[in-house]
Design a protein around this motif. Sequence first.
Motif, PDB file in Angstrom:
ATOM      1  N   SER A   1       0.833  -1.202   0.000  1.00  0.00           N
ATOM      2  CA  SER A   1       0.000   0.000   0.000  1.00  0.00           C
ATOM      3  C   SER A   1       0.867   1.251   0.000  1.00  0.00           C
ATOM      4  O   SER A   1       0.412   2.321   0.384  1.00  0.00           O
ATOM      5  CB  SER A   1      -0.915   0.001   1.237  1.00  0.00           C
ATOM      6  OG  SER A   1      -0.144  -0.071   2.431  1.00  0.00           O
ATOM      7  N   SER A   2       2.132   1.096  -0.441  1.00  0.00           N
ATOM      8  CA  SER A   2       3.061   2.227  -0.452  1.00  0.00           C
ATOM      9  C   SER A   2       4.034   2.060  -1.611  1.00  0.00           C
ATOM     10  O   SER A   2       4.046   1.043  -2.308  1.00  0.00           O
ATOM     11  CB  SER A   2       3.839   2.278   0.862  1.00  0.00           C
ATOM     12  OG  SER A   2       4.748   1.185   0.945  1.00  0.00           O
TER      13      SER A   2
ATOM     14  N   LEU B   1      -1.620   4.989  -4.818  1.00  0.00           N
ATOM     15  CA  LEU B   1      -1.857   4.021  -5.898  1.00  0.00           C
ATOM     16  C   LEU B   1      -1.105   4.371  -7.169  1.00  0.00           C
ATOM     17  O   LEU B   1      -0.314   3.569  -7.684  1.00  0.00           O
ATOM     18  CB  LEU B   1      -3.355   3.907  -6.179  1.00  0.00           C
ATOM     19  CG  LEU B   1      -3.737   3.098  -7.424  1.00  0.00           C
ATOM     20  CD1 LEU B   1      -3.294   1.646  -7.293  1.00  0.00           C
ATOM     21  CD2 LEU B   1      -5.243   3.192  -7.680  1.00  0.00           C
ATOM     22  N   PHE B   2      -1.326   5.552  -7.708  1.00  0.00           N
ATOM     23  CA  PHE B   2      -0.780   5.859  -9.036  1.00  0.00           C
ATOM     24  C   PHE B   2       0.736   6.080  -9.005  1.00  0.00           C
ATOM     25  O   PHE B   2       1.438   5.690  -9.940  1.00  0.00           O
ATOM     26  CB  PHE B   2      -1.520   7.065  -9.625  1.00  0.00           C
ATOM     27  CG  PHE B   2      -2.963   6.761  -9.909  1.00  0.00           C
ATOM     28  CD1 PHE B   2      -3.328   5.974 -10.989  1.00  0.00           C
ATOM     29  CD2 PHE B   2      -3.958   7.233  -9.068  1.00  0.00           C
ATOM     30  CE1 PHE B   2      -4.650   5.654 -11.247  1.00  0.00           C
ATOM     31  CE2 PHE B   2      -5.295   6.928  -9.311  1.00  0.00           C
ATOM     32  CZ  PHE B   2      -5.646   6.141 -10.404  1.00  0.00           C
ATOM     33  N   ASP B   3       1.246   6.635  -7.924  1.00  0.00           N
ATOM     34  CA  ASP B   3       2.699   6.740  -7.779  1.00  0.00           C
ATOM     35  C   ASP B   3       3.328   5.354  -7.734  1.00  0.00           C
ATOM     36  O   ASP B   3       4.364   5.104  -8.361  1.00  0.00           O
ATOM     37  CB  ASP B   3       3.049   7.505  -6.500  1.00  0.00           C
ATOM     38  CG  ASP B   3       2.795   8.997  -6.619  1.00  0.00           C
ATOM     39  OD1 ASP B   3       2.642   9.485  -7.761  1.00  0.00           O
ATOM     40  OD2 ASP B   3       2.735   9.671  -5.576  1.00  0.00           O
ATOM     41  N   ALA B   4       2.708   4.440  -6.971  1.00  0.00           N
ATOM     42  CA  ALA B   4       3.252   3.093  -6.833  1.00  0.00           C
ATOM     43  C   ALA B   4       3.227   2.341  -8.162  1.00  0.00           C
ATOM     44  O   ALA B   4       4.204   1.661  -8.523  1.00  0.00           O
ATOM     45  CB  ALA B   4       2.468   2.315  -5.768  1.00  0.00           C
TER      46      ALA B   4
ATOM     47  N   TYR C   1       2.496  -7.490  -8.836  1.00  0.00           N
ATOM     48  CA  TYR C   1       2.305  -6.513  -7.779  1.00  0.00           C
ATOM     49  C   TYR C   1       0.817  -6.265  -7.558  1.00  0.00           C
ATOM     50  O   TYR C   1       0.080  -5.941  -8.501  1.00  0.00           O
ATOM     51  CB  TYR C   1       3.002  -5.215  -8.173  1.00  0.00           C
ATOM     52  CG  TYR C   1       2.949  -4.105  -7.153  1.00  0.00           C
ATOM     53  CD1 TYR C   1       3.175  -4.350  -5.805  1.00  0.00           C
ATOM     54  CD2 TYR C   1       2.677  -2.794  -7.553  1.00  0.00           C
ATOM     55  CE1 TYR C   1       3.144  -3.319  -4.879  1.00  0.00           C
ATOM     56  CE2 TYR C   1       2.658  -1.759  -6.637  1.00  0.00           C
ATOM     57  CZ  TYR C   1       2.884  -2.028  -5.297  1.00  0.00           C
ATOM     58  OH  TYR C   1       2.851  -1.004  -4.380  1.00  0.00           O
ATOM     59  N   ALA C   2       0.365  -6.421  -6.312  1.00  0.00           N
ATOM     60  CA  ALA C   2      -1.029  -6.174  -5.951  1.00  0.00           C
ATOM     61  C   ALA C   2      -1.085  -5.002  -4.979  1.00  0.00           C
ATOM     62  O   ALA C   2      -0.500  -5.069  -3.892  1.00  0.00           O
ATOM     63  CB  ALA C   2      -1.646  -7.416  -5.323  1.00  0.00           C
TER      64      ALA C   2
ATOM     65  N   ARG D   1       6.028  -0.113 -12.751  1.00  0.00           N
ATOM     66  CA  ARG D   1       6.151  -0.332 -14.197  1.00  0.00           C
ATOM     67  C   ARG D   1       7.461   0.231 -14.745  1.00  0.00           C
ATOM     68  O   ARG D   1       8.072  -0.358 -15.646  1.00  0.00           O
ATOM     69  CB  ARG D   1       4.948   0.284 -14.907  1.00  0.00           C
ATOM     70  CG  ARG D   1       3.645  -0.476 -14.665  1.00  0.00           C
ATOM     71  CD  ARG D   1       2.472   0.231 -15.301  1.00  0.00           C
ATOM     72  NE  ARG D   1       1.254  -0.586 -15.283  1.00  0.00           N
ATOM     73  CZ  ARG D   1       0.059  -0.127 -14.915  1.00  0.00           C
ATOM     74  NH1 ARG D   1      -0.085   1.147 -14.560  1.00  0.00           N
ATOM     75  NH2 ARG D   1      -0.992  -0.924 -14.918  1.00  0.00           N
ATOM     76  N   SER D   2       7.898   1.347 -14.211  1.00  0.00           N
ATOM     77  CA  SER D   2       9.108   2.006 -14.726  1.00  0.00           C
ATOM     78  C   SER D   2      10.379   1.264 -14.355  1.00  0.00           C
ATOM     79  O   SER D   2      11.382   1.335 -15.083  1.00  0.00           O
ATOM     80  CB  SER D   2       9.195   3.439 -14.196  1.00  0.00           C
ATOM     81  OG  SER D   2       8.092   4.208 -14.611  1.00  0.00           O
TER      82      SER D   2
END
Length: 334
Positions: A168-169, A194-197, A183-184, A202-203
């Motif tokens: 969650s981080s 969420l979107f930062d993680a 990754y869940a 992905r990067s």
Amino acid sequence: MTSFSILDLCPVVEGGTVSEALDATRQMARQAEASGFTRFWLAEHHGMTGIASAATSLVISEAARATETLRVGSGGIMLPNHSPLVIAEQFGTLEALYPGRIDLGLGRAPGTDMNTARALRRNLEAGAQTFPNDIVELQKLMDDPEEGQRLIANPGAGAKVPLYILGSSTYSAHLAAALGLPYAFASHFAPDMLFDALHIYRSNFKPSAQCGKPYVIVGVMGAMADTDEEADYHFTSALQSFVALRRNARGKTPRPVKSMDGLWTEMEKFSIEHTFQFAVVGGPEKAKAKMQGFIADTRADEVIISVPVHSVEARLKSVALFGELRESLARAAA
């Protein structure tokens, strides 16, 4: 096409028993299978009167025994609560019982309060720090043994149960990317990162033997019914549960109410509605629009849905309706 799965907490409801909760989990697993879901995960929690999945591997076995093809696993096992050898043995046994159907999702939170964590013999300081090394050790124990390897998990060796990193981080995103694992993200109760993680994961993803490219699972709370009003009514059980959580008054899943007025303060309402900003609650049309938007925003490979509904019958119907929603989205994408 984005897959759908179920996250079940084996909830003990007001007026219900642990035995009834476990039977409801078996029914939920059967419904998930019948509705075309990809997997059915159970979460490790301890010391909570409203959750009956503390002995997580045992409940996973019951869900797997109740089904035939559905993937069943943990969402997740809190690895710092255990030695990697014990988890390798448990999930090696599950894989031997239900070949090709077992998943092992791993988290690092206690999954309980601090007193219960101490009773679990958890090292509260070292747990998070050793988490990456414990994952690597667990992978090795479930891989084919190397020549001269002194520590062997039996069952476990050669089981190659697929691992998933839960989080969650952004810490978990970096870890899942570095290990090349699926990754869940726990966006069903921790939406802020969420979107930062997902961007970090992905990067920075490095392909591994298990996973050649990033694979993202995102969580949502959900309740579907024939009408928006009925779904909102059933979802008040989740709202009440989170009010109780914030007041440190955890208990069994409460019965739904017609209105939350007078049951929460304005600050609690604001906080909980923020927490549940991604929740998919409503009749077929409203739920479809919310789910489509969430999938488009996250570009998730899979959505895992938690259904915090008091009534078993309403919970099962909700799963069936989410299955119909999945089929509708698949037809639209074809």
